[in-house]
Design a protein around this motif. Sequence first.
Motif, PDB file in Angstrom:
ATOM      1  N   HIS A  14      -9.914   6.034  -0.063  1.00 27.77           N
ATOM      2  CA  HIS A  14      -9.249   7.219   0.863  1.00 27.77           C
ATOM      3  C   HIS A  14      -8.276   6.495   1.588  1.00 27.77           C
ATOM      4  O   HIS A  14      -8.090   5.342   1.831  1.00 27.77           O
ATOM      5  CB  HIS A  14     -10.020   7.346   2.015  1.00 27.77           C
ATOM      6  N   HIS A  15      -6.948   7.371   1.465  1.00 26.19           N
ATOM      7  CA  HIS A  15      -5.662   6.671   2.050  1.00 26.19           C
ATOM      8  C   HIS A  15      -4.792   7.888   2.773  1.00 26.19           C
ATOM      9  O   HIS A  15      -4.406   8.733   2.285  1.00 26.19           O
ATOM     10  CB  HIS A  15      -4.744   6.390   1.082  1.00 26.19           C
ATOM     11  N   GLY A  16      -5.376   7.831   4.250  1.00 28.43           N
ATOM     12  CA  GLY A  16      -4.871   8.773   5.128  1.00 28.43           C
ATOM     13  C   GLY A  16      -3.867   8.322   6.131  1.00 28.43           C
ATOM     14  O   GLY A  16      -3.938   7.383   6.756  1.00 28.43           O
ATOM     15  N   PHE A  17      -2.782   9.041   6.191  1.00 27.75           N
ATOM     16  CA  PHE A  17      -1.767   8.887   7.125  1.00 27.75           C
ATOM     17  C   PHE A  17      -1.582   9.824   8.167  1.00 27.75           C
ATOM     18  O   PHE A  17      -1.968  11.242   8.236  1.00 27.75           O
ATOM     19  CB  PHE A  17      -0.318   8.843   6.504  1.00 27.75           C
ATOM     20  N   GLY A  18      -1.436   9.463   9.486  1.00 26.77           N
ATOM     21  CA  GLY A  18      -1.551  10.279  10.926  1.00 26.77           C
ATOM     22  C   GLY A  18      -2.773  10.517  11.271  1.00 26.77           C
ATOM     23  O   GLY A  18      -3.825   9.713  10.921  1.00 26.77           O
ATOM     24  N   GLN A  19      -3.104  11.416  12.233  1.00 23.45           N
ATOM     25  CA  GLN A  19      -4.268  11.628  13.023  1.00 23.45           C
ATOM     26  C   GLN A  19      -5.261  12.614  11.984  1.00 23.45           C
ATOM     27  O   GLN A  19      -4.811  13.318  11.323  1.00 23.45           O
ATOM     28  CB  GLN A  19      -4.197  12.556  13.920  1.00 23.45           C
ATOM     29  N   GLN A  20      -6.340  11.758  11.784  1.00 17.01           N
ATOM     30  CA  GLN A  20      -7.581  12.463  10.995  1.00 17.01           C
ATOM     31  C   GLN A  20      -8.762  12.564  11.793  1.00 17.01           C
ATOM     32  O   GLN A  20      -8.951  11.861  13.015  1.00 17.01           O
ATOM     33  CB  GLN A  20      -8.007  11.273   9.949  1.00 17.01           C
ATOM     34  N   SER A  21      -9.390  13.595  11.521  1.00 18.51           N
ATOM     35  CA  SER A  21     -10.845  14.068  12.281  1.00 18.51           C
ATOM     36  C   SER A  21     -11.718  12.796  12.206  1.00 18.51           C
ATOM     37  O   SER A  21     -12.046  12.229  11.082  1.00 18.51           O
ATOM     38  CB  SER A  21     -11.103  15.325  11.701  1.00 18.51           C
ATOM     39  N   TYR A  75       0.791  -1.240   0.039  1.00 21.27           N
ATOM     40  CA  TYR A  75      -0.103  -0.049  -0.056  1.00 21.27           C
ATOM     41  C   TYR A  75       0.884   1.222   0.001  1.00 21.27           C
ATOM     42  O   TYR A  75       0.224   2.442  -0.023  1.00 21.27           O
ATOM     43  CB  TYR A  75      -1.008   0.042   1.294  1.00 21.27           C
ATOM     44  N   GLY A  76       2.269   1.244  -0.012  1.00 22.87           N
ATOM     45  CA  GLY A  76       3.023   2.308   0.191  1.00 22.87           C
ATOM     46  C   GLY A  76       2.719   3.157   1.343  1.00 22.87           C
ATOM     47  O   GLY A  76       2.674   4.512   1.253  1.00 22.87           O
ATOM     48  N   MET A  77       2.333   2.601   2.326  1.00 25.76           N
ATOM     49  CA  MET A  77       2.118   3.314   3.620  1.00 25.76           C
ATOM     50  C   MET A  77       3.624   3.821   4.031  1.00 25.76           C
ATOM     51  O   MET A  77       4.468   3.483   4.146  1.00 25.76           O
ATOM     52  CB  MET A  77       1.663   2.566   4.870  1.00 25.76           C
ATOM     53  N   GLN A  78       3.161   5.366   4.643  1.00 28.24           N
ATOM     54  CA  GLN A  78       4.345   6.055   5.180  1.00 28.24           C
ATOM     55  C   GLN A  78       4.691   5.830   6.607  1.00 28.24           C
ATOM     56  O   GLN A  78       5.706   6.032   7.253  1.00 28.24           O
ATOM     57  CB  GLN A  78       4.173   7.579   5.016  1.00 28.24           C
ATOM     58  N   GLY A  79       3.717   5.082   7.446  1.00 26.47           N
ATOM     59  CA  GLY A  79       3.882   4.980   8.786  1.00 26.47           C
ATOM     60  C   GLY A  79       2.286   4.593   9.225  1.00 26.47           C
ATOM     61  O   GLY A  79       1.584   4.191   8.602  1.00 26.47           O
ATOM     62  N   THR A  80       2.486   4.528  10.811  1.00 21.08           N
ATOM     63  CA  THR A  80       1.247   4.243  11.304  1.00 21.08           C
ATOM     64  C   THR A  80       0.942   5.552  12.099  1.00 21.08           C
ATOM     65  O   THR A  80       1.635   6.423  12.680  1.00 21.08           O
ATOM     66  CB  THR A  80       1.533   3.089  12.324  1.00 21.08           C
ATOM     67  N   PRO A  81      -0.427   5.973  12.513  1.00 21.77           N
ATOM     68  CA  PRO A  81      -1.674   5.331  11.791  1.00 21.77           C
ATOM     69  C   PRO A  81      -2.005   5.401  10.737  1.00 21.77           C
ATOM     70  O   PRO A  81      -1.476   6.778  10.156  1.00 21.77           O
ATOM     71  CB  PRO A  81      -2.772   5.682  12.814  1.00 21.77           C
ATOM     72  N   THR A  82      -2.350   4.598  10.070  1.00 20.81           N
ATOM     73  CA  THR A  82      -2.916   4.683   8.374  1.00 20.81           C
ATOM     74  C   THR A  82      -4.341   4.281   8.405  1.00 20.81           C
ATOM     75  O   THR A  82      -4.611   3.020   8.696  1.00 20.81           O
ATOM     76  CB  THR A  82      -1.972   4.050   7.360  1.00 20.81           C
ATOM     77  N   SER A  83      -5.087   5.062   7.616  1.00 19.63           N
ATOM     78  CA  SER A  83      -6.472   4.448   7.523  1.00 19.63           C
ATOM     79  C   SER A  83      -6.924   4.620   6.092  1.00 19.63           C
ATOM     80  O   SER A  83      -6.444   5.640   5.460  1.00 19.63           O
ATOM     81  CB  SER A  83      -7.694   5.496   8.223  1.00 19.63           C
ATOM     82  N   ILE A  84      -7.257   3.396   5.670  1.00 23.53           N
ATOM     83  CA  ILE A  84      -7.554   3.292   4.243  1.00 23.53           C
ATOM     84  C   ILE A  84      -8.867   2.764   4.072  1.00 23.53           C
ATOM     85  O   ILE A  84      -9.305   1.909   4.727  1.00 23.53           O
ATOM     86  CB  ILE A  84      -6.522   2.297   3.494  1.00 23.53           C
TER      87      ILE A  84
END
Length: 155
Positions: free
Chosen positions: A131-138, A112-121
């Motif tokens: 959606h592919h979000g890295f870091g804290q998300q609202s 998935y080419g994740m940059q780190g954690t947390p990651t939400s896909i």
Amino acid sequence: MALAPEIVVSRWFNTSEPLTLSSLRGRPVLLHAFQMLCPGCVAHGTPQTQRAFDLFRHSDLQVVGLHTVFEHHAAMTPVSLEAFIHEYRLTFPIGVDEAVEGVSMPATMERYGMQGTPTSILIGRNGNIVHHGFGQQSDMALGAIIAAELAAPRG
């Protein structure tokens, strides 16, 4: 939008049957990649995922946790993870991302080419990454993305 690669899991918790994206096609999937020693995961990402699991439990959203260890490998064993799941009262299915011999990054994280954690896909019903979000998300933003996917026409 790209087709989501299959997840590669060596062990499962909170599910009697292994999950695959191909078997979940037709349902939206929230994939949450975390590490139990990641402060952002413990403080925000993993509790957010549990809230999404609880909030959308009566929909066809499938929430999947992915413990994806790319550092501190010796400390983050399946035994430690089992205790973490119990202590934090996590009830959604959680898989352990498959380690790759000689490589620090596990298989699914690499795919998935994740940059780190947390990651939400968020993976749509058609299997594409929505959606592919890295870091804290609202919570509001992630909830809106999930709700939009749940409301989208099937097929």
